[in-house]
Write an enzyme that holds these catalytic residues in place. Sequence first.
Site, PDB file in Angstrom:
ATOM      1  CG  ASP A  11     -43.778 -18.129 -19.073  1.00  0.00           C
ATOM      2  OD1 ASP A  11     -44.742 -18.851 -19.379  1.00  0.00           O
ATOM      3  OD2 ASP A  11     -43.883 -16.933 -18.774  1.00  0.00           O
TER       4      ASP A  11
ATOM      5  CB  THR B 195     -47.506 -17.394 -23.315  1.00  0.00           C
ATOM      6  OG1 THR B 195     -46.587 -18.281 -22.677  1.00  0.00           O
ATOM      7  CG2 THR B 195     -48.436 -16.829 -22.262  1.00  0.00           C
ATOM      8  CB  THR B 196     -44.761 -21.060 -26.106  1.00  0.00           C
ATOM      9  OG1 THR B 196     -44.056 -20.591 -24.954  1.00  0.00           O
ATOM     10  CG2 THR B 196     -43.768 -21.385 -27.198  1.00  0.00           C
TER      11      THR B 196
ATOM     12  CG  ASP C 184     -47.327 -20.258 -16.528  1.00  0.00           C
ATOM     13  OD1 ASP C 184     -47.632 -19.097 -16.192  1.00  0.00           O
ATOM     14  OD2 ASP C 184     -46.436 -20.513 -17.356  1.00  0.00           O
TER      15      ASP C 184
END
Length: 510
Positions: free
Chosen positions: A69, A102-103, A395
């Site tokens: 994550d 997020t990545t 998530d």
Amino acid sequence: MGQVGVPSNFTQSVLQQGAVEEKGENARLSAFVGAMAIADLVKTTLGPKGMDKILQSVSQGEQVTVTNDGATILKSIYVDNPAAKVLVDISKVQDDEVGDGTTSVVVMAGELLREAEQLMQQKIHPMVIIAGFREAADIARACLEAISFDNGADKDALRNDLLNIAKTTLSSKILTGDKDHFAELAVDAVLRLKGSTDLQAIQILKKPGGTIRDSFLDEGFILDKRIGVGQPKRVENAKILVANTSMDSDKVKIYGARVKADSLAKVAEIELAEKDKMKQKCEAIIGHGADIFINRQLIYNYPEELFADAGVMAIEHADFDGIERLALVTGGEIVSTFEDPGNVKLGHCDLVEEMMIGDDTLIHFSGCSMGEACTVVLRGASKHVLDEAERSLHDALCVLSQTAADTRVIYGGGWAEVAASAEIDRAAALVGSKKSLCMSAYARALRRIPEIIADNAGLDFAEIVSQMRAANAADPSSTMGVDVVSGSAGDMRQRGIYESFKVKSTALAS
């Protein structure tokens, strides 16, 4: 009058001793290098075949975290480069807003900076680069809105979209082996919220033991505590008093306090007075008419005995998150004083009873006032597995709740990025200035997302992205994307690889 000269060491004399100043090219290079290093750190975790990182804390205990994550990785590392800190903040904002992507947002920012560095080397002014990037971002956002589709009016089609989005989100997580099972759990939990994005009604409870596949969704609230000895084990139509109060507040417990007594009888009188105070407090609590008393702090033996005699179920030392959520789902309030029963709001639920999960005994609240309340019980072999499973499921729940509120959906697998980059390239060809170079650079950065997804899967990314671009040029309605299962470019519609429009648009806006 003559002008007063500024000494050559003026800056050094103003800054604190030992401060370092960077100007011009050196400052820009430092920012580029720091931000690109952060992007390169997390880009190997992108996509269904992205690798996990093992993070070891340097503090006492040396806690180990295994995760892919992006937000968790970036929160766990210390950075002192200003540009790198901006990228970490971007990932936190993406995590807070939509919970996933997020990545992707960090990798995208890193690729844009990589392109910006090359444009700077071509002597293009930073303001021209910014203007080009902004125009390209507007085109990409408009393209995303044009290629998205909405099944919000059809409940069955929306549920199918949510299932596909959940499977796509979980395919890059530790739960990928059982993504069908967990996609059903997550969709059922989110649909109970009836369009709300507040996930407080969904509790995630981790219990070591069994396999990941043994995880289940329970309609109601589960509190990880045991019912006291000699108290009722089952209560129907329960009235619940949730409190955060000290049951021994009248005891003499000041550090260093001394009580002088000339006989044991006087000591017994002090103890009796303390006991009487405790009894008065317990009677005040019982006077509220509650069947169940749940306290954040310890209750102790004597008050517990009084509650048992009155037929009240008393539960002590419940964790604070637990009682906050319990008060929310039962419609009650957390109280600390009991002098005025009229101002205390009790919680209600249909049934409270003990239940077993593995070897552990827990308390189950069913039929809560807030009908949306539910608990996902995660089972797993170890703490590391359970922690990563919780992050993965969180998530998925965030993305699904956002999609339930904004029901627009797009196809995944890098298809949206290639379609948007093609639109930007077409627009850039009509711009007769240096800005067109900047817009083309933005398009190249977008195409890096499917390239990295394919590269992390060990595929020939240049071949696959070329096929996707060719398919899009031949037919703009084509849904060709990276298919890591077959190892080639595939039809995202047939594969059921869907993504939330809100996640993509938020990533672009960041």
